[in-house]
Design a protein around this motif. Sequence first.
Motif, PDB file in Angstrom:
ATOM      1  N   SER A   1      11.750   4.299  -6.531  1.00 41.19           N
ATOM      2  CA  SER A   1      10.358   4.281  -6.055  1.00 41.19           C
ATOM      3  C   SER A   1       9.437   5.002  -7.027  1.00 41.19           C
ATOM      4  CB  SER A   1      10.250   4.950  -4.680  1.00 41.19           C
ATOM      5  OG  SER A   1      11.127   4.373  -3.746  1.00 41.19           O
ATOM      6  N   LYS A   2       9.947   6.012  -7.701  1.00 46.34           N
ATOM      7  CA  LYS A   2       9.119   6.791  -8.634  1.00 46.34           C
ATOM      8  C   LYS A   2       8.573   5.912  -9.758  1.00 46.34           C
ATOM      9  CE  LYS A   2      11.242  11.355  -7.924  1.00 46.34           C
ATOM     10  NZ  LYS A   2      12.048  11.075  -6.744  1.00 46.34           N
TER      11      LYS A   2
ATOM     12  N   THR B   1       9.332  -6.169  -1.019  1.00 45.75           N
ATOM     13  CA  THR B   1       9.286  -4.781  -1.496  1.00 45.75           C
ATOM     14  C   THR B   1       8.100  -4.123  -0.827  1.00 45.75           C
ATOM     15  OG1 THR B   1      10.301  -5.268  -3.645  1.00 45.75           O
ATOM     16  CG2 THR B   1       8.958  -3.286  -3.496  1.00 45.75           C
TER      17      THR B   1
ATOM     18  N   TYR C   1       6.556  -0.199   1.364  1.00 47.93           N
ATOM     19  CA  TYR C   1       6.735   1.151   1.909  1.00 47.93           C
ATOM     20  C   TYR C   1       6.314   1.126   3.364  1.00 47.93           C
ATOM     21  CZ  TYR C   1       5.840   5.927   3.285  1.00 47.93           C
ATOM     22  OH  TYR C   1       5.831   7.111   3.993  1.00 47.93           O
TER      23      TYR C   1
ATOM     24  N   SER D   1       6.181   8.490  -1.635  1.00 45.22           N
ATOM     25  CA  SER D   1       6.049   7.893  -2.961  1.00 45.22           C
ATOM     26  C   SER D   1       7.093   8.387  -3.949  1.00 45.22           C
ATOM     27  CB  SER D   1       4.650   8.192  -3.526  1.00 45.22           C
ATOM     28  OG  SER D   1       4.356   9.580  -3.427  1.00 45.22           O
TER      29      SER D   1
ATOM     30  N   LEU E   1      10.593   3.568  -0.881  1.00 45.02           N
ATOM     31  CA  LEU E   1      10.437   2.117  -0.902  1.00 45.02           C
ATOM     32  C   LEU E   1      11.691   1.381  -0.429  1.00 45.02           C
ATOM     33  CD1 LEU E   1       7.930   2.920  -2.537  1.00 45.02           C
ATOM     34  CD2 LEU E   1       8.373   0.954  -4.025  1.00 45.02           C
TER      35      LEU E   1
ATOM     36  N   SER F   1      13.481  -2.503  -0.893  1.00 40.32           N
ATOM     37  CA  SER F   1      13.394  -3.629  -1.817  1.00 40.32           C
ATOM     38  C   SER F   1      14.723  -4.380  -1.859  1.00 40.32           C
ATOM     39  CB  SER F   1      13.015  -3.136  -3.223  1.00 40.32           C
ATOM     40  OG  SER F   1      12.720  -4.218  -4.091  1.00 40.32           O
TER      41      SER F   1
ATOM     42  N   LYS G   1      16.931   0.455   1.124  1.00 43.71           N
ATOM     43  CA  LYS G   1      16.148   1.575   0.614  1.00 43.71           C
ATOM     44  C   LYS G   1      16.607   1.870  -0.809  1.00 43.71           C
ATOM     45  CE  LYS G   1      15.299   3.678   5.128  1.00 43.71           C
ATOM     46  NZ  LYS G   1      15.410   4.903   5.970  1.00 43.71           N
TER      47      LYS G   1
ATOM     48  N   THR H   1       5.553   4.246  -8.501  1.00 43.27           N
ATOM     49  CA  THR H   1       4.457   5.224  -8.421  1.00 43.27           C
ATOM     50  C   THR H   1       3.872   5.490  -9.800  1.00 43.27           C
ATOM     51  OG1 THR H   1       5.444   6.270  -6.473  1.00 43.27           O
ATOM     52  CG2 THR H   1       3.866   7.588  -7.731  1.00 43.27           C
TER      53      THR H   1
ATOM     54  N   ASN I   1      10.943   8.255   6.782  1.00 42.89           N
ATOM     55  CA  ASN I   1      10.423   7.856   5.481  1.00 42.89           C
ATOM     56  C   ASN I   1       9.147   8.583   5.078  1.00 42.89           C
ATOM     57  OD1 ASN I   1      11.631   6.298   3.547  1.00 42.89           O
ATOM     58  ND2 ASN I   1      10.320   4.516   3.875  1.00 42.89           N
TER      59      ASN I   1
ATOM     60  N   LEU J   1       0.501  -0.370  -3.308  1.00 43.74           N
ATOM     61  CA  LEU J   1       1.750  -0.968  -3.779  1.00 43.74           C
ATOM     62  C   LEU J   1       1.690  -2.489  -3.697  1.00 43.74           C
ATOM     63  CD1 LEU J   1       4.781  -0.668  -4.614  1.00 43.74           C
ATOM     64  CD2 LEU J   1       5.291  -0.583  -2.157  1.00 43.74           C
TER      65      LEU J   1
END
Length: 455
Positions: free
Chosen positions: A78-79, A226, A228, A263, A267, A269, A73, A82, A258, A192
């Motif tokens: 993640s931002k 990667t 969500y 968002s 995420l 990855s 995680k 987004t 989660n 995504l």
Amino acid sequence: MKKILFFVLAFSSFTFAQDKFTRIDSLLNYLNENNKFMGSLTIREGENVVFNKAYGFADVEKNIKADRLTRYKIGSISKTFTAVMVMQLIEEKKLTLQTKLARFYPKMANAEKISIYDLLHHRTGIVDFVNQDSTFHKVIDQKHSKEAILKVITAYKSNFEPGSKYEYSNSNYFILGCIIETLTKKSYAENLQNRIVKKAGLGTIEEKTEMTDKGAVTNKVFIPTTYYKEEATNTENKESFSYYFDGENWAKSYENHNSIAFSSGGLTSTPADLTKFIYALFDGKLVKPTSLDQMKEIKEGYGMALIQFPFGERRFYGHGGRIENFSSMLGYYPTEKLSFSLISNGDNYVQNDIIIGILSIYYKMPFPFPKFMKMDKAELAKFTGTYASKDIPLKITIAEKNGELSAQATGQGAFPLTFKEETTFVFAAAGIEMVFGENSFILNQGGMKYNFTKE
């Protein structure tokens, strides 16, 4: 899902006899062997990965070791994903930076004043429902619908006039994720995959064999690394748990649901994917150069999900993240097209200091390895006792066991203190630093200082 900023540099002389990558590996092995770090590091020069290695375990209980394909995680990195999708929608004329929040959520405070630009730059005044609303901490392991979270956000009063200042808030990027879904009529996860993962090639190619009327047929299949998802961590699917060191062993951290991070920090990855993502972003594969320039515009230390941080004369762009006990950092130096990503799923040492070590070694600058030693019990005895503070209604008891210190706040579990220097000890997992004086200590956390005196 908190952001992380750095660097402060401190060097002393050292003769470099080893290859820099061998020495980076030695540093991370050394930290891992001393129970200071578990996780993974990737360094990429342009399109080429020059270092990619994992340390420790993805699942301690099942004795599953982490490897270069282990997925973690990534929290608030993640931002940046987004923000890229929002900029793509702006390029597609489905949105503008001046579009007001009232178009989507007119009942939110100051919705007619808050723009997409404000949301991207954390300049809205909207309360951070994750870090400022304690009610969520009690139910952070439970599924929440987007409608329920948006209802909570709508009920908040504004912290300040939109656009007047910067204040980090996960609510801003949760809202942006919902706007992406509204405009595209597709899930955030699907956006995504289509808008970033497939374009940047964030995955692996695997051979899948299927039985048909003509016999066995083998095809090459793209497997995203990667993504969500809301389902719990599955280590059989190369996913990792996060851990904290309890003074003797790595203990599993509680897992958040989660749906809350979504968002703004949800995420999963790999460091290799993250370096490939940021290279693709700066190479023009995901947004136009004009959009990237807008993302790089820094106001009060923050761009559009990009921060800028120095290492000597170099200026890196990137983002940090923290969720559960995962801690992540992604950086890119445009001049050299150098990217790095470090993700920890267990840290008992300040990640910022680890990154300073990695970059120092990479650039062949002097960097002595930290020394981990058990101190004399008599020396530690002067720190033990119960301390109280006039700044906050909290008492902290400092205890010694087997040559190491631990701290325990009122009504909370004990946590280990790692010696840093002279009279300074840290608990990296919570960003705590304690500087001891005569029958006192100063607790530094999150930019705040609290004075404690021994009772």
